[in-house]
Design a protein around this motif. Sequence first.
Motif, mmCIF file in Angstrom:
data_model
loop_
_atom_site.group_PDB
_atom_site.id
_atom_site.type_symbol
_atom_site.label_atom_id
_atom_site.label_comp_id
_atom_site.label_asym_id
_atom_site.label_seq_id
_atom_site.Cartn_x
_atom_site.Cartn_y
_atom_site.Cartn_z
ATOM 1 N N GLN A 205 4.981 -6.556 7.212
ATOM 2 C CA GLN A 205 4.286 -5.405 7.809
ATOM 3 C C GLN A 205 4.712 -5.196 9.249
ATOM 4 N N ILE A 206 4.861 -6.277 10.010
ATOM 5 C CA ILE A 206 5.320 -6.105 11.396
ATOM 6 C C ILE A 206 6.669 -5.421 11.369
ATOM 7 N N PHE A 207 7.529 -5.943 10.516
ATOM 8 C CA PHE A 207 8.889 -5.431 10.440
ATOM 9 C C PHE A 207 8.894 -3.937 10.123
ATOM 10 N N ALA A 208 8.054 -3.551 9.162
ATOM 11 C CA ALA A 208 8.037 -2.151 8.730
ATOM 12 C C ALA A 208 7.423 -1.249 9.806
ATOM 13 N N LEU A 209 6.401 -1.757 10.480
ATOM 14 C CA LEU A 209 5.635 -0.887 11.376
ATOM 15 C C LEU A 209 6.122 -0.912 12.811
#
Lengths: 280, 280
Positions: A205-209
């Motif tokens: 999620q960090i990576f995507a956001l």
Amino acid sequence: MIVTIIGLGLIGGSLAISLKEKGLANHIIGLDRNLENLLKAHELGLIDEGTNDLAAAVRRADLVVVAVPMDSMLTVLPQVLDGVERQVVIDVGSTKSMLLAAVAGHPQRGRFVAVHPMAGTEYSGPEAAVPELFTDKTLVICDAEQSDADAVNLVQNLFEQLPMTIEYLDAAAHDLHTAYVSHISHITSFALALTVLEKEKEEQQIFALASGGFASTVRLAKSSPDMWVPIFRQNRVNVLDVLDEHIKQLQHLRHLIATEDYPAVYQRIEQANLIRKILK
Amino acid sequence: MIVTIIGLGLIGGSLAISLKEKGLANHIIGLDRNLENLLKAHELGLIDEGTNDLAAAVRRADLVVVAVPMDSMLTVLPQVLDGVERQVVIDVGSTKSMLLAAVAGHPQRGRFVAVHPMAGTEYSGPEAAVPELFTDKTLVICDAEQSDADAVNLVQNLFEQLPMTIEYLDAAAHDLHTAYVSHISHITSFALALTVLEKEKEEQQIFALASGGFASTVRLAKSSPDMWVPIFRQNRVNVLDVLDEHIKQLQHLRHLIATEDYPAVYQRIEQANLIRKILK
């Protein structure tokens, strides 16, 4: 001019590229206690010649650049000065007071000019070396009155051709200002990375956001501990002072949000916006 | 498709540019409660038509984009939904839980799709609008099951053509993750700017010495309080939680430097370096 560069990382390597590209060095001798770095620097063409013979490399040089982490700097710089007669020696280190105290009584102190190019990236090692790292940046020369005039002139002329703007500061002022404009940014970034890594377990999620804002605030957290631990050690008093103020500011913002005093949060952000005057 | 955009700042304006450039909108109607912004947006060619007649602008549209700060969002979005029949409505806001609660019982809730494009800069207003702001970024769609399937499809197809990657999250997860990857970076930056501005009085020195590292860590401190205060208010619980962890991390690093436990500082930095896995 023959230039010997000790330490072929981001700064030493990038300086090698710039000096060659501008025709300011016609032969560059490189040293690095890490043999892999030395070979890599040679393979990348950063240096013309690699060696582990410090005495000979100093003797043959016109200019010696010591570009090692600040802990090694305290031992390497005096060693270099021991071998110096006519040569000019510069460090490119991020803290100055402790280093200048370490060579204060050296008979060849006059041949040494303490400089700090205000340029860098979060990467390290010879592969991190890039052209144009120094272009249009500032070079700080510290305690210039302790150096021979010809040595200061040579250094000033050389770096003006990169081109860089020269600023003169005493070591104490340098260490205070860099705590504000460089060292604290790194501590903030390390802490921010740790905050995210420890609390946010869903890395995907960090990576995507993660957007540009996050990336730019956290990118310094990729910086090497080999470089930064000695800086924090040698500039400890200033770093702690600035860090205390920064934590106080964060706690104050936290208090204002916790107590829902949003008009005051608004005012603090307006105040922070004044950084626009300073940063383009 | 006729698109009505309410709020012609960085996000609304940039979306107008992208929708036009990609041929996804053939007519854009703009509204902004700030008349100066409306005129500026028209002058810059971001919109084809400016108006202050909300009801007509909604009625004539196929898609309505509400791109106002989060405090205004809570009143503007229900007003827009009041005028909706077949139209699709999106917000582009940075927090979701409070907004979705505010429209939960609305008879036209199904026509509304809650989205958050993970893109931005530290600048605001129509002059800040830029092409390519959204290119290859992530669009989060929240609580999609609360929206009509045709509305979600239209939004997904539209943003995939910018092109953006679509992620689906529930509002609570969205608000938690954005506290980590966006909101905390801004608070850190505001605090860092305040630290430097309040303690470092010699602005000329900051200006001369500030290098890329400082600029990238502090640039978010230029961000507008009109945008950010409502975000901190609406995501207060998550923001305080992350802020507490961040202050704890800073205090721990401070303690390690104060007690000169440099091996532990080294370990913490190595740990922070793991952010490399996440950030390219």
